[in-house]
Design a protein around this motif. Structure first.
Motif, PDB file in Angstrom:
ATOM      1  N   GLY A 123       0.804  -1.208   0.000  1.00 36.27           N
ATOM      2  CA  GLY A 123       0.000   0.000   0.000  1.00 36.27           C
ATOM      3  C   GLY A 123       0.838   1.260   0.000  1.00 36.27           C
ATOM      4  N   HIS A 124       2.128   1.118   0.283  1.00 38.13           N
ATOM      5  CA  HIS A 124       3.002   2.289   0.329  1.00 38.13           C
ATOM      6  C   HIS A 124       3.307   2.823  -1.067  1.00 38.13           C
ATOM      7  CE1 HIS A 124       3.531   0.673   4.352  1.00 38.13           C
ATOM      8  NE2 HIS A 124       4.035   1.831   4.710  1.00 38.13           N
ATOM      9  N   HIS A 125       3.421   1.928  -2.031  1.00 39.00           N
ATOM     10  CA  HIS A 125       3.721   2.412  -3.373  1.00 39.00           C
ATOM     11  C   HIS A 125       2.499   3.124  -3.946  1.00 39.00           C
ATOM     12  CE1 HIS A 125       4.804   2.452  -7.646  1.00 39.00           C
ATOM     13  NE2 HIS A 125       6.046   2.433  -7.196  1.00 39.00           N
ATOM     14  N   GLU A 126       2.764   4.144  -4.752  1.00 40.53           N
ATOM     15  CA  GLU A 126       1.688   4.966  -5.305  1.00 40.53           C
ATOM     16  C   GLU A 126       0.632   4.144  -6.030  1.00 40.53           C
ATOM     17  OE1 GLU A 126       5.272   7.744  -5.094  1.00 40.53           O
ATOM     18  OE2 GLU A 126       4.872   5.636  -5.454  1.00 40.53           O
ATOM     19  N   THR A 127       1.067   3.130  -6.789  1.00 46.88           N
ATOM     20  CA  THR A 127       0.108   2.369  -7.592  1.00 46.88           C
ATOM     21  C   THR A 127      -0.862   1.587  -6.703  1.00 46.88           C
ATOM     22  OG1 THR A 127       1.655   0.515  -7.803  1.00 46.88           O
ATOM     23  CG2 THR A 127       1.696   2.189  -9.529  1.00 46.88           C
ATOM     24  N   THR A 128      -0.351   0.934  -5.676  1.00 45.17           N
ATOM     25  CA  THR A 128      -1.234   0.186  -4.769  1.00 45.17           C
ATOM     26  C   THR A 128      -2.156   1.138  -4.019  1.00 45.17           C
ATOM     27  OG1 THR A 128       0.628  -1.336  -4.447  1.00 45.17           O
ATOM     28  CG2 THR A 128      -1.288  -1.617  -3.018  1.00 45.17           C
ATOM     29  N   HIS A 129      -1.610   2.261  -3.574  1.00 46.79           N
ATOM     30  CA  HIS A 129      -2.393   3.268  -2.856  1.00 46.79           C
ATOM     31  C   HIS A 129      -3.563   3.745  -3.718  1.00 46.79           C
ATOM     32  CE1 HIS A 129      -3.338   7.093  -0.869  1.00 46.79           C
ATOM     33  NE2 HIS A 129      -2.705   6.621   0.180  1.00 46.79           N
ATOM     34  N   MET A 130      -3.303   4.036  -4.995  1.00 45.82           N
ATOM     35  CA  MET A 130      -4.361   4.525  -5.880  1.00 45.82           C
ATOM     36  C   MET A 130      -5.378   3.436  -6.211  1.00 45.82           C
ATOM     37  SD  MET A 130      -2.431   7.131  -8.511  1.00 45.82           S
ATOM     38  CE  MET A 130      -1.176   5.937  -9.020  1.00 45.82           C
ATOM     39  N   MET A 131      -4.915   2.204  -6.358  1.00 44.69           N
ATOM     40  CA  MET A 131      -5.860   1.118  -6.613  1.00 44.69           C
ATOM     41  C   MET A 131      -6.806   0.932  -5.425  1.00 44.69           C
ATOM     42  SD  MET A 131      -5.415  -0.071  -9.683  1.00 44.69           S
ATOM     43  CE  MET A 131      -5.396  -1.806 -10.156  1.00 44.69           C
ATOM     44  N   ILE A 132      -6.290   1.078  -4.217  1.00 47.88           N
ATOM     45  CA  ILE A 132      -7.148   1.033  -3.034  1.00 47.88           C
ATOM     46  C   ILE A 132      -8.165   2.168  -3.094  1.00 47.88           C
ATOM     47  CG2 ILE A 132      -7.194   1.346  -0.523  1.00 47.88           C
ATOM     48  CD1 ILE A 132      -4.487  -0.107  -0.418  1.00 47.88           C
ATOM     49  N   GLN A 133      -7.715   3.370  -3.483  1.00 47.97           N
ATOM     50  CA  GLN A 133      -8.639   4.497  -3.618  1.00 47.97           C
ATOM     51  C   GLN A 133      -9.745   4.193  -4.619  1.00 47.97           C
ATOM     52  OE1 GLN A 133      -5.506   7.582  -4.413  1.00 47.97           O
ATOM     53  NE2 GLN A 133      -6.655   8.760  -2.882  1.00 47.97           N
TER      54      GLN A 133
END
Length: 276
Positions: A123-133
């Motif tokens: 979740g720290h990487h931008e891509t995982t964070h945005m996918m969670i969003q």
């Protein structure tokens, strides 16, 4: 026992060099990354490593940045010490917390407990964070979901917590496969099936929602397979690439009948929502 080669990069200035470096290392075959205050550490299985692995990483020869690195071997059993030092809980949109088992239980609607080991997807990487969003903004109740390139299975776990009735999580890496099994059990998931392999496993499966946080080249290669498995009025969430990759991605998705609905961007990384 799996042995990884770790490259510890000291980057100056940090941005955008760290993001560019991470992307180029991903294309070179590195599969896991941990950012820190000095730069980034990148990991690749020793069996996939060779002494010329950095030859095509162009940013290392750029005059605009100073990048130095050290190398070490890391055995699987030592990974916990590495990530416990760097892994801190994150909260996404005040709704979802991604944390390790040793962190305190948060006061958010969704609590994802992830022990990442060598797998990508804390979740720290931008891509995982945005996918969670993206997932938090969409209705997954009663949906059949595919998490392609699942890493730690963090997105598959969130999909179940958001009400998906069935989730398939697939990753080609054995470590990710085993880690996903551990994490789905740790989060008491009952609707997730984890598989080791690639898009060739999809066969005659059909999904209402497809999540693919991989990289540009794999997405382009496998997009037709994803779309062939998408139910009518289905949703596709894509990430793992930069803003400048959007034209190539959307050209391919438009050819296959997908329309772009929503775009998120964070530090030049992007995450797209598309529908058929």
């Amino acid at each position: 026992m799996n042995i990884y080669i770790a490259y510890h990069f000291v980057v100056n200035p940090l941005q955008p060099a760290t993001d560019i470096l991470t992307a180029e290392l991903g294309y070179a075959g590195f599969e896991s990354f941990v950012e820190n205050e000095d730069g980034v550490s990148a990991y690749i299985q020793k069996q996939d490593w060779h002494e010329h692995i950095l030859e095509d990483v162009e940013i290392l020869t750029s005059e605009n940045y100073s990048i130095n690195y050290t190398i070490e071997e890391i055995e699987q059993q030592n990974w916990n010490r590495e990530w416990e030092t760097n892994f801190h809980p994150i909260v996404v949109d005040d709704k979802c917390t991604v944390r390790a088992p040793f962190h305190e239980k948060p006061d958010t609607q969704f609590d994802l407990i992830i022990e990442p080991k060598m797998s990508f997807g804390t979740g720290h990487h931008e891509t995982t964070h945005m996918m969670i969003q993206h997932l938090l903004k969409n209705d997954l109740k009663g949906k059949v979901v595919l998490d392609m390139g699942c890493g730690t299975a963090v997105l598959a776990i969130l999909a179940e917590k958001l009400g998906a009735k069935k989730v398939d999580a697939i990753d080609i890496d054995n470590w990710c496969y085993l880690n996903s099994l551990e994490n789905t059990e740790r989060n008491n998931c009952t609707k997730i099936s984890v598989f080791e392999g690639d898009a060739s496993l999809l066969g005659e499966q059909f999904y209402d929602v497809i999540i693919a946080n991989i990289n540009r080249n794999i997405l382009l290669d496998d997009m037709a397979t994803y779309v062939s498995c998408l139910n009518p009025n289905g949703m596709v969430f894509l990430s793992g690439f930069y803003r400048e990759d959007i034209p190539a991605i959307t050209e391919k998705t438009e050819e296959l009948g997908l329309s772009l609905v929503d775009t998120l961007e964070k530090n030049k990384w992007v995450a797209l929502k598309l529908k058929n």
